[in-house]
Design a protein around this motif. Structure first.
Motif, short mmCIF file in Angstrom:
data_model
loop_
_atom_site.label_atom_id
_atom_site.label_comp_id
_atom_site.label_asym_id
_atom_site.label_seq_id
_atom_site.Cartn_x
_atom_site.Cartn_y
_atom_site.Cartn_z
N PRO A 19 0.83 -1.21 0.00
CA PRO A 19 0.00 0.00 0.00
C PRO A 19 0.87 1.26 0.00
CG PRO A 19 -0.61 -1.48 1.80
CD PRO A 19 0.67 -1.99 1.23
N ARG A 20 0.36 2.33 -0.59
CA ARG A 20 1.07 3.61 -0.55
C ARG A 20 1.23 4.08 0.88
NH1 ARG A 20 -2.45 7.60 -3.46
NH2 ARG A 20 -1.13 9.09 -2.41
N LEU A 23 -1.25 6.41 2.54
CA LEU A 23 -2.57 5.94 2.96
C LEU A 23 -2.53 5.20 4.30
CD1 LEU A 23 -4.12 4.71 -0.42
CD2 LEU A 23 -4.01 6.99 0.56
N LEU A 26 -5.10 5.57 7.29
CA LEU A 26 -6.43 6.01 6.82
C LEU A 26 -7.36 4.80 6.77
CD1 LEU A 26 -6.13 8.35 3.71
CD2 LEU A 26 -7.07 8.89 5.95
N ARG A 27 -8.61 5.04 7.04
CA ARG A 27 -9.60 3.98 6.84
C ARG A 27 -10.70 4.51 5.93
NH1 ARG A 27 -11.65 1.64 12.36
NH2 ARG A 27 -12.03 3.85 12.68
N VAL A 127 -8.44 13.99 4.89
CA VAL A 127 -8.42 12.77 4.08
C VAL A 127 -7.95 13.08 2.65
CG1 VAL A 127 -9.86 10.97 3.04
CG2 VAL A 127 -10.22 11.64 5.44
N GLN A 130 -4.24 13.71 2.58
CA GLN A 130 -3.45 12.47 2.67
C GLN A 130 -3.53 11.63 1.41
OE1 GLN A 130 -4.45 11.27 7.01
NE2 GLN A 130 -2.84 9.87 6.33
N THR A 131 -4.74 11.48 0.86
CA THR A 131 -4.88 10.60 -0.31
C THR A 131 -4.18 11.19 -1.53
OG1 THR A 131 -7.05 11.55 -0.79
CG2 THR A 131 -7.02 9.49 0.44
N SER A 133 -1.22 12.65 -1.22
CA SER A 133 0.20 12.73 -0.81
C SER A 133 0.60 14.15 -0.43
CB SER A 133 1.12 12.20 -1.92
OG SER A 133 0.83 10.85 -2.17
#
Ligand SMILES: *Cc1c(COP(=O)(O)O)cnc(C)c1O
Length: 368
Positions: A19-20, A23, A26-27, A127, A130-131, A133
């Motif tokens: 996974p990146r 991420l 994060l959920r 969110v 973060q998603t 980057s």
């Protein structure tokens, strides 16, 4: 699921994937959604969808479903532009304002850039940072629950997110505070106006002339069309063009396009009546809460935030009485709190009774 070094495997013979890193932690967005008699957790409209929008959508099922929607929703953009007081090229629509906020972070942020946002605010700001980057920089509100202009500006980020009226606190950013942020922020300021109608505000009208400001609006709240998923962003043509590049075509369905167009033209008087009603009930509800000894924060939106001493327990107690509200734990500067959407006055009387009963039944759990 594997647990070594971030490698996730999904069974025999799977080669897994990594996974990146951005991420991690994060959920997927998750709010409880089992049916509940009184839904006051998501700030949608208690009045249902507007009537002309419903008719347009029903007609669209017959006429429009076999074909793609229009590429960039020209007619809807022009109608929204007339409503806001800008021109059609200064408006872009998307699958909810959520999609457009995501587009803005993606189009305007380079991975590794920092994004400042007021805290607490709409959870998706962090969110989307973060998603994409980007590095989230949470800036606490002032003691008066206003955006902290000094601290936001000191962060010197190329993207700044503010929300007015703010979710979940409900308050508007003070005019001088917002003006200062808009004048002095070094990059683009994203102003989330999802609740503008309830405040009687329209910062979007000023966005195109500002050139480094984007205002995000939605049909999900005052317009009663959360299920249709239509939002829009207003700003200078050059900024809108950047967002169009990353959004791509056809994200607003043909049916949603018809519904939103009817809502923002034919249904406007209906929407205005709903907004007036919400504002009136909001005032009565807040007064009644204060009479009961609670201390709701002042709200310019269609919800109120009420500090409590144990939000999880309060949320569960109201849920047991078939009322769903949104609970927050340990909000910076506020602590635990319940965010309750304004419904009809009947709805709010049920809430008041349930809150009084909860307090009386659980003496250990009082209003903070
Ligand atoms: C509800 C909400 C939105 C999202 O709206 P959609 O158009 O349904 O995606 C955006 N911002 C804030 C602050 C909200 O509360």
């Amino acid at each position: 699921m594997g647990d070594e070094g971030g490698l996730v495997t999904s069974g025999e013979g799977s080669r897994g994937f990594t996974p990146r890193a951005a991420l991690a932690g994060l959920r997927a967005y998750d709010v409880e959604s089992a049916p509940c008699a009184l839904e006051l957790a998501d700030n949608t409209s208690p009045f249902g969808a507007p009537p002309a929008a419903l008719r347009a959508m029903a007609a669209g099922v017959g006429d429009r479903l076999a074909r793609y929607p229009t590429t960039y929703s020209r007619e809807l953009r022009d109608a929204i532009a007339a409503y806001v007081g800008v021109s059609g090229d200064e408006v872009m629509v998307g699958c909810g304002s959520d999609e457009l906020l995501g587009c803005a972070f993606r189009a305007l942020g380079t991975p590794g850039d920092r994004v400042a946002y007021m805290d607490p605010t709409f959870v998706m700001a962090r969110v989307f940072a973060q998603t994409n980057s980007l590095l989230p920089v949470a800036v606490p509100l002032t003691a008066a629950h206003d955006a902290d202009a000094d601290a936001l500006l000191a962060a010197a980020t190329l993207l700044t997110y503010v929300c007015t009226p703010n979710n979940p606190t409900g308050g508007e950013i003070a005019r001088p505070t917002l003006d200062r942020i808009l004048a002095e922020a070094p990059g683009v300021v994203l102003v989330d106006e999802a609740y503008a109608e309830f405040a009687g505000a329209n910062h979007a009208a000023a966005a195109p002339a500002h050139e480094r400001m984007l205002a995000f609006r939605t049909f999900s709240k005052a317009f009663g069309l959360a299920g249709a998923r239509v939002g829009y962003v207003v700003g200078a043509r050059a900024l809108i063009a950047e967002l169009e590049k990353v959004r791509g075509p056809f994200t607003v369905t043909a049916l949603s396009e018809s519904a939103a167009l009817a809502a923002v033209t034919t249904d406007l008087p209906w929407v205005e009546r709903c907004v007036r009603e919400v504002r009136e009930v909001r005032g009565r509800f807040a007064d009644a809460l204060r009479d009961e000894g609670f201390a709701p924060l002042p709200s310019a939106a269609n919800f109120v935030l009420i500090p409590v001493d144990d939000a999880v327990a309060w949320g569960a107690a109201l849920r047991a009485r078939d009322i769903r509200v949104r609970h927050f734990e340990s909000l910076p500067g506020i602590g635990d709190a319940l965010r309750i959407t304004i419904g009809t006055w009947d709805d709010m009387q049920r809430v008041l009774m349930a809150m009084a009963a909860t307090r009386d039944a659980r003496p250990a759990v009082s209003h903070a």
